[in-house]
Write a protein that holds these residues in place. Sequence first.
Motif, PDB file in Angstrom:
ATOM      1  N   ARG A 194      48.877  40.345  41.489  1.00  0.00           N
ATOM      2  CA  ARG A 194      47.891  39.203  41.436  1.00  0.00           C
ATOM      3  C   ARG A 194      47.914  37.857  40.463  1.00  0.00           C
ATOM      4  NH1 ARG A 194      47.179  36.651  45.272  1.00  0.00           N
ATOM      5  NH2 ARG A 194      45.488  35.327  45.616  1.00  0.00           N
ATOM      6  N   GLN A 195      48.479  38.823  39.467  1.00  0.00           N
ATOM      7  CA  GLN A 195      48.295  37.563  38.205  1.00  0.00           C
ATOM      8  C   GLN A 195      49.030  37.025  38.174  1.00  0.00           C
ATOM      9  OE1 GLN A 195      47.553  41.464  35.396  1.00  0.00           O
ATOM     10  NE2 GLN A 195      45.607  40.326  34.619  1.00  0.00           N
ATOM     11  N   SER A 225      48.815  46.410  43.112  1.00  0.00           N
ATOM     12  CA  SER A 225      47.678  46.236  42.911  1.00  0.00           C
ATOM     13  C   SER A 225      47.019  47.692  43.122  1.00  0.00           C
ATOM     14  CB  SER A 225      46.759  45.686  43.328  1.00  0.00           C
ATOM     15  OG  SER A 225      47.326  45.129  45.240  1.00  0.00           O
ATOM     16  N   MET A 275      46.803  34.130  30.085  1.00  0.00           N
ATOM     17  CA  MET A 275      46.424  35.300  31.066  1.00  0.00           C
ATOM     18  C   MET A 275      47.273  36.444  30.494  1.00  0.00           C
ATOM     19  SD  MET A 275      45.804  32.883  34.400  1.00  0.00           S
ATOM     20  CE  MET A 275      46.583  33.819  35.700  1.00  0.00           C
ATOM     21  N   LEU A 276      48.447  36.526  30.678  1.00  0.00           N
ATOM     22  CA  LEU A 276      49.594  37.937  31.019  1.00  0.00           C
ATOM     23  C   LEU A 276      50.175  37.702  29.639  1.00  0.00           C
ATOM     24  CD1 LEU A 276      51.669  36.224  33.778  1.00  0.00           C
ATOM     25  CD2 LEU A 276      49.725  38.066  33.777  1.00  0.00           C
ATOM     26  N   ASP A 334      48.495  34.234  40.888  1.00  0.00           N
ATOM     27  CA  ASP A 334      47.105  32.983  40.155  1.00  0.00           C
ATOM     28  C   ASP A 334      48.216  32.473  39.568  1.00  0.00           C
ATOM     29  OD1 ASP A 334      45.571  34.917  42.487  1.00  0.00           O
ATOM     30  OD2 ASP A 334      44.649  35.607  40.665  1.00  0.00           O
ATOM     31  N   LEU A 335      48.400  32.888  38.309  1.00  0.00           N
ATOM     32  CA  LEU A 335      49.158  31.998  37.024  1.00  0.00           C
ATOM     33  C   LEU A 335      50.355  31.043  38.089  1.00  0.00           C
ATOM     34  CD1 LEU A 335      50.544  32.424  34.297  1.00  0.00           C
ATOM     35  CD2 LEU A 335      52.810  32.705  35.786  1.00  0.00           C
ATOM     36  N   ALA A 368      49.084  44.525  33.823  1.00  0.00           N
ATOM     37  CA  ALA A 368      49.225  43.422  34.920  1.00  0.00           C
ATOM     38  C   ALA A 368      49.295  43.702  36.337  1.00  0.00           C
ATOM     39  CB  ALA A 368      50.455  43.453  34.208  1.00  0.00           C
ATOM     40  N   ASN A 369      49.287  43.080  36.900  1.00  0.00           N
ATOM     41  CA  ASN A 369      49.124  43.614  38.651  1.00  0.00           C
ATOM     42  C   ASN A 369      49.639  41.683  39.419  1.00  0.00           C
ATOM     43  OD1 ASN A 369      47.944  41.413  39.426  1.00  0.00           O
ATOM     44  ND2 ASN A 369      46.001  43.277  38.703  1.00  0.00           N
TER      45      ASN A 369
END
Length: 88
Positions: free
Chosen positions: A55-56, A80, A28-29, A59-60, A52-53
């Motif tokens: 938050r990602q 963000s 996802m990154l 979440d990972l 990317a931010n």
Amino acid sequence: MPMTELLVYAPGLRDDDKLMQLSHQMDMLSARYKVDAPHDMVYFEIDEPEKANLRQFNDLFENIGLQPRFVGQIPPELKSGSDTDRLV
């Protein structure tokens, strides 16, 4: 734009199952990473931080049951854009 670096401490990462899950979550990154499992640390190199931010990254780790703690100053390009950020 130059590469952006991010260091994350994730207690519990040294567990083999968590390392495997992290590997699967990295899809996802768009970032490279190196794991220091004995110290529960992950070093990220992000070539395109505009994609990317923070938050990602949060979440990972939460997706694999870990609570990340970001080490050092958060690169401004990963924020963000809101005036408030979640404390981690």
